[in-house]
Scaffold this motif. Sequence first.
Motif, PDB file in Angstrom:
ATOM      1  N   ASP A  47       0.816  -1.218   0.000  1.00 39.10           N
ATOM      2  CA  ASP A  47       0.000   0.000   0.000  1.00 39.10           C
ATOM      3  C   ASP A  47       0.846   1.263   0.000  1.00 39.10           C
ATOM      4  OD1 ASP A  47      -2.598  -1.201   0.061  1.00 39.10           O
ATOM      5  OD2 ASP A  47      -2.165  -1.799   2.124  1.00 39.10           O
ATOM      6  N   LEU A  48       2.035   1.171   0.562  1.00 38.95           N
ATOM      7  CA  LEU A  48       2.933   2.310   0.574  1.00 38.95           C
ATOM      8  C   LEU A  48       4.360   1.830   0.804  1.00 38.95           C
ATOM      9  CD1 LEU A  48       3.652   3.143   3.841  1.00 38.95           C
ATOM     10  CD2 LEU A  48       1.272   3.753   3.711  1.00 38.95           C
ATOM     11  N   VAL A  49       5.287   2.750   0.583  1.00 39.13           N
ATOM     12  CA  VAL A  49       6.701   2.501   0.829  1.00 39.13           C
ATOM     13  C   VAL A  49       7.188   3.632   1.719  1.00 39.13           C
ATOM     14  CG1 VAL A  49       9.002   2.350  -0.234  1.00 39.13           C
ATOM     15  CG2 VAL A  49       7.023   1.334  -1.394  1.00 39.13           C
ATOM     16  N   VAL A  50       8.009   3.291   2.712  1.00 44.41           N
ATOM     17  CA  VAL A  50       8.599   4.325   3.558  1.00 44.41           C
ATOM     18  C   VAL A  50      10.109   4.279   3.396  1.00 44.41           C
ATOM     19  CG1 VAL A  50       6.694   4.359   5.215  1.00 44.41           C
ATOM     20  CG2 VAL A  50       8.641   2.850   5.620  1.00 44.41           C
ATOM     21  N   GLU A  51      10.715   5.448   3.524  1.00 40.82           N
ATOM     22  CA  GLU A  51      12.170   5.532   3.476  1.00 40.82           C
ATOM     23  C   GLU A  51      12.676   5.889   4.864  1.00 40.82           C
ATOM     24  OE1 GLU A  51      15.876   7.827   1.308  1.00 40.82           O
ATOM     25  OE2 GLU A  51      13.834   8.547   0.969  1.00 40.82           O
ATOM     26  N   ILE A  52      13.520   5.019   5.402  1.00 40.54           N
ATOM     27  CA  ILE A  52      14.107   5.246   6.719  1.00 40.54           C
ATOM     28  C   ILE A  52      15.619   5.116   6.583  1.00 40.54           C
ATOM     29  CG2 ILE A  52      14.256   4.437   9.108  1.00 40.54           C
ATOM     30  CD1 ILE A  52      11.376   3.364   8.776  1.00 40.54           C
ATOM     31  N   GLU A  53      16.305   6.205   6.835  1.00 39.29           N
ATOM     32  CA  GLU A  53      17.773   6.225   6.766  1.00 39.29           C
ATOM     33  C   GLU A  53      18.305   5.649   5.458  1.00 39.29           C
ATOM     34  OE1 GLU A  53      19.589   7.831   9.049  1.00 39.29           O
ATOM     35  OE2 GLU A  53      17.761   8.258  10.175  1.00 39.29           O
ATOM     36  N   GLY A  54      17.649   5.983   4.355  1.00 37.38           N
ATOM     37  CA  GLY A  54      18.097   5.554   3.032  1.00 37.38           C
ATOM     38  C   GLY A  54      17.630   4.172   2.609  1.00 37.38           C
TER      39      GLY A  54
END
Length: 158
Positions: A47-54
């Motif tokens: 449903d979504l993508v998150v970016e955490i520390e690259g």
Amino acid sequence: MTNRSEQFASLEEPQKRGQAAEAIVKSEFVSYGISVLSPEYDNEPYDLVVEIEGDFHRIQIKTAFEATTDGAVRFRTRSTRTKSSGYEREGYEGSVDLFAVYAPVCDETYLIPIEDASKTQMTIRYEQSKNNNVKNINWHEDYLFHEILPSLGFNPTI
């Protein structure tokens, strides 16, 4: 039950409940300053993508419902699609990295790594069971949104 839980429960259409759960999960990420990316099309397994520390993490959002036992919620870990030949059920292995689950009954949001999830459904217990069983229990505090973020490399600046 909180006001948000009551409002969520008043939504009659499953599609609206799904949209509300997505908005709640997105707001959790955004409130931590985490970038949220949405796929252009509806036919992606996430449903979504998150970016955490690259690093990018594919998220499948689910709504938990009250389990048949008190003090627990459950969500399905398989997708179900209607086809002319009936229903097609498929797992998310290899297609998503995490489940983000909103549980309106206790107004909590969980993050569950795909490798921790059961094949068809998962139960998360937020209260002790009546028979005091403690074996093979998925406790809510182990999957609370803010508790899982550090394992994904999120280090909030204080």
